[in-house]
Write an enzyme that holds these catalytic residues in place. Structure first.
Site, PDB file in Angstrom:
ATOM      1  CG  ASN A 153      -2.116  -0.863   1.133  1.00 42.36           C
ATOM      2  OD1 ASN A 153      -2.394  -1.431   0.086  1.00 42.36           O
ATOM      3  ND2 ASN A 153      -2.852  -0.991   2.217  1.00 42.36           N
TER       4      ASN A 153
ATOM      5  NE  ARG B 120      -8.214  -1.890 -10.125  1.00 42.40           N
ATOM      6  CZ  ARG B 120      -7.159  -1.157 -10.490  1.00 42.40           C
ATOM      7  NH1 ARG B 120      -6.242  -1.693 -11.270  1.00 42.40           N
ATOM      8  NH2 ARG B 120      -7.040   0.090 -10.095  1.00 42.40           N
TER       9      ARG B 120
ATOM     10  CG  HIS C 177     -14.386   2.778 -11.212  1.00 44.52           C
ATOM     11  ND1 HIS C 177     -15.174   2.813 -10.072  1.00 44.52           N
ATOM     12  CD2 HIS C 177     -13.295   2.027 -10.897  1.00 44.52           C
ATOM     13  CE1 HIS C 177     -14.589   2.119  -9.118  1.00 44.52           C
ATOM     14  NE2 HIS C 177     -13.449   1.631  -9.577  1.00 44.52           N
TER      15      HIS C 177
END
Length: 703
Positions: free
Chosen positions: A60, A387, A447
């Protein structure tokens, strides 16, 4: 005159108070990663899961530096002209504040690593240090280095004829200060990331004892640079910016997919934003290296622990025979809402269906696509893909549908950060199968998680629409919490059809009645629904807003939520990550409660609730309330129309609000506190309870 002065003073105090409710987005994100680190610190978590959280914390942080520090670095030349629109901080001020917090967190990461290493030793695994090795072990490692490693490395001594080499993003190098026979200093560099050399080198005479390959290389660096004296040495690792704007660089004369493929190569060469050392080096050596790399000494960090924790995966594999070191096994369950051996399409036509991942299997949705690919009445399948899994059954079904003569239109977002190369390959495969592939819109990322199946009914066109909160990705459907609605509602189907028509023309939809669709008709409709709750509160009626999001940064929505709080609207927010609205501020946000849940599964679903009782409206969505989602992307939220699904979503939301295992509550200072159960109170782990419910619904007992 005095009255005007008093009014101005009062307004000034109100403005100061309202500025007080904002948290800088970057610092808020660091608080989220701190919560991830806390899970690595938590002894209630099994040892191998603590290792997972430590690895996630590090990856991260790498991505944060690549994306956010990279973006702030680009803004720095603008000086005071570029400020955070909520806290007023300049890019430089934000970077200084970030680096200060990261250094504090780094100390905690070091402590966690050392603690984990101590626990691993009790379980027969040790990462050895050369200082504590026996003579026999050292002899073996030197022989191993000479036979297995030395011939595979490519060292460099920087000089007039050997320029400073390019250091790859997130790879480890041994940097050595060398002295010649003439007492001149030279810089030697050895790449330590090599696929032909095992990262963990085991000592055969000491089972379970390992050395990291980069430490082996550093220790024997003197053998690499014969004829020199090693004066000082350290491992280093750089993190490069990944902030690159595809739209700003694209030329319409270029093939967009090939342009994106080339752009990914360029991204690997962007400027460093962070430089890590494993050992203290003198200031002159550090300055020289920073000068070579064009990175500020302010971005230098000293790491006492390994710079890359990916080797934890190998260690976990070695410990698989000890189930007590892992979470208990949980497997997505069959939902009883779909009958086996019956048409998925016909069941959706009868009533709306909802899947809750990872608790329920994604299989019914995959079956829907497989069925649509074979159904002679299906005219077209249209999807937005962001994705995808490495091995995607979804793509296989779409290719099969195209080969069967269906119209298959797929928008593959090639700008999905760090998934660009994967998406480029899938887009090629889809095109080869005969699908119409759209590569996204200019200036807007797509998205949304939207699928539309259009079929020929007996008397009219029928639509099956699926809207989800998470990606069409079989792998993440087992790891992330997400929701997906499937409906045969004609009005929703027609709006979904209009969305795809707009996307095919490179446009965005201007108006909707049912779906909330960014960038033009999501934010405004959300504000309208907040205004309605304000109106109810002003009349003395019960007013409520419930939100489950990954992040909240949209200033327009934040200001409206604060206004709602001032008017007495009760607001519950479950925000996993960034939250720029500080709750609990007297006279400002005191009616807002914020919790964050960080647990075994990544909380990823988005839920919007406006109102109470029968007038309550429920939505699930792909969009967080971030400006990038609400006005800079194509996003879709779907209303929940069926009462049993409303009740189920409300149940999930209420359960999360009562979590006393993985939840943390944010206070009026922006600090998060772990919610602890009271004496005699039962533990409520939302994720475990939802899994238990999924097992019960499927007719099984949870193991």
């Amino acid at each position: 005159m005095r009255a005007n002065c008093a009014d101005n003073k009062r307004k000034g105090i109100q403005q100061m108070k309202r500025k007080d409710i904002y948290m800088n987005r970057e610092l808020s994100w660091l608080k989220f990663n701190e919560r991830v680190l806390e899970e690595a610190e938590d002894h209630q978590n099994p040892l191998c899961e603590r290792m997972t959280f430590a690895s996630i914390y590090q990856s991260n942080m790498d991505e944060f530096f690549m994306v956010r520090i990279g973006a702030l670095q680009d803004q720095m030349p603008m000086g005071k002209a570029s400020r955070d629109n909520k806290t007023g901080m300049t890019a430089e001020e934000q970077i200084h504040a970030i680096l200060h917090e990261v250094r504090k967190l780094g100390k905690r990461k070091t402590d966690v690593y050392k603690e984990i290493m101590g626990e691993l030793k009790k379980n027969g695994i040790e990462i050895a240090d050369f200082k504590n090795m026996s003579a026999e072990e050292k002899v073996y490692l030197e022989q191993y280095f000479d036979k297995e490693v030395a011939t595979l490395i490519s060292p460099t001594v920087v000089g007039k004829r050997q320029p400073f080499p390019f250091l790859r993003n997130k790879e480890i190098y041994a940097v050595v200060i060398l002295e010649t026979k003439n007492k001149k200093e030279r810089l030697g560099i050895i790449p330590c990331t090599n696929n032909m050399v095992e990262r963990l080198v085991e000592l055969p005479m000491s089972k379970g004892k390992f050395v990291l390959s980069e430490n082996l290389l550093l220790h024997y660096a003197g053998k690499v640079f014969k004829g020199y004296t090693v004066k000082r040495k350290s491992l280093v690792r750089i993190v490069r910016s990944a902030d690159i704007d595809a739209d700003a660089l694209y030329d319409e004369d270029l093939d967009y997919r090939e342009f994106m493929a080339d752009l990914m190569k360029e991204r690997k060469k962007l400027l460093p934003v962070r430089l890590d050392f494993s050992r203290e080096m003198d200031i002159y050596a550090v300055q020289d290296l920073c000068q070579y790399l064009n990175v500020s000494t302010e971005r230098v960090f000293w790491e006492e622990v390994p710079m890359d924790l990916s080797f934890f995966e190998k260690i976990k594999d070695l410990l698989r025979m000890k189930p007590e070191l892992f979470y208990e096994k949980r497997v997505p369950q069959k939902t009883p809402d779909f009958a086996e051996k019956r048409s998925i399409i016909e069941q959706i036509k009868k009533e709306d269906k909802m899947l809750s991942y990872p608790y329920e299997s994604m299989r019914p949705f995959l079956q829907l696509l497989e069925e649509a690919a074979e159904d002679d009445n299906v005219l077209s399948i249209k999807m937005t893909l962001y994705r995808l899994a490495r091995h995607s059954k979804i793509v296989e079904s779409l290719c099969e549908a195209a080969e069967n003569g269906k119209e298959v239109v797929v928008l593959v977002e090639l700008r999905a950060r760090f998934d660009e190369e994967n998406n480029i390959e899938w887009s090629r495969m889809l095109e080869r199968a005969g699908c119409q592939v759209i590569y996204g819109l200019e200036n807007f990322k797509v998205h949304s998680k939207l699928c539309l199946i259009t079929r020929k009914g007996k008397d009219e066109i029928e639509y099956i629409t699926q809207v989800g909160t998470g990606n069409y990705n079989e792998k993440t459907a087992r790891l992330y919490t997400d929701l997906a609605i499937m409906t045969a509602n004609e009005d929703i189907g027609k709006e979904a059809s209009r969305i795809f028509q707009a996307l095919a023309k490179g446009e965005t939809i201007e108006q909707t009645q049912h779906l909330l669709v960014a960038p033009k008709c999501l934010q405004s409709k959300v504000v309208e629904m907040i205004d309605k709750e304000i109106s109810h509160a002003k009349k003395g009626e019960d007013a409520y807003i419930g939100l489950k999001l990954n992040s909240l940064t949209d200033k327009k929505i934040i200001e409206k939520l604060a206004e709602a709080s001032r008017e007495g609207v009760k607001i519950d927010m479950i925000v996993r990550g960034i939250n720029c609205l500080i709750p609990g501020k007297k006279d400002e946000t005191e009616n807002i409660r914020v919790i964050s849940i960080v647990g075994r599964f990544l909380e990823h679903s988005r839920i919007y609730i406006f109102g109470v009782g029968k007038r309550a409206k429920y939505y699930i969505a792909s969009a967080d309330f971030m400006t990038r989602n609400t006005v800079k992307r194509v996003e879709v939220a779907i209303p929940i129309c069926q009462e049993n699904i409303k009740e189920r979503v409300q149940g999930i939301f209420s359960l999360m609000l009562s979590d006393n295992k993985n939840a943390r509550e944010e206070d009026g200072e922006g600090i998060y506190h772990k919610i602890k159960k009271n004496e005699g109170e039962l533990e409520r782990d939302t994720q475990e309870i939802l899994y238990r419910q999924a097992y019960e619904r499927s007719g099984k007992l949870i193991p």
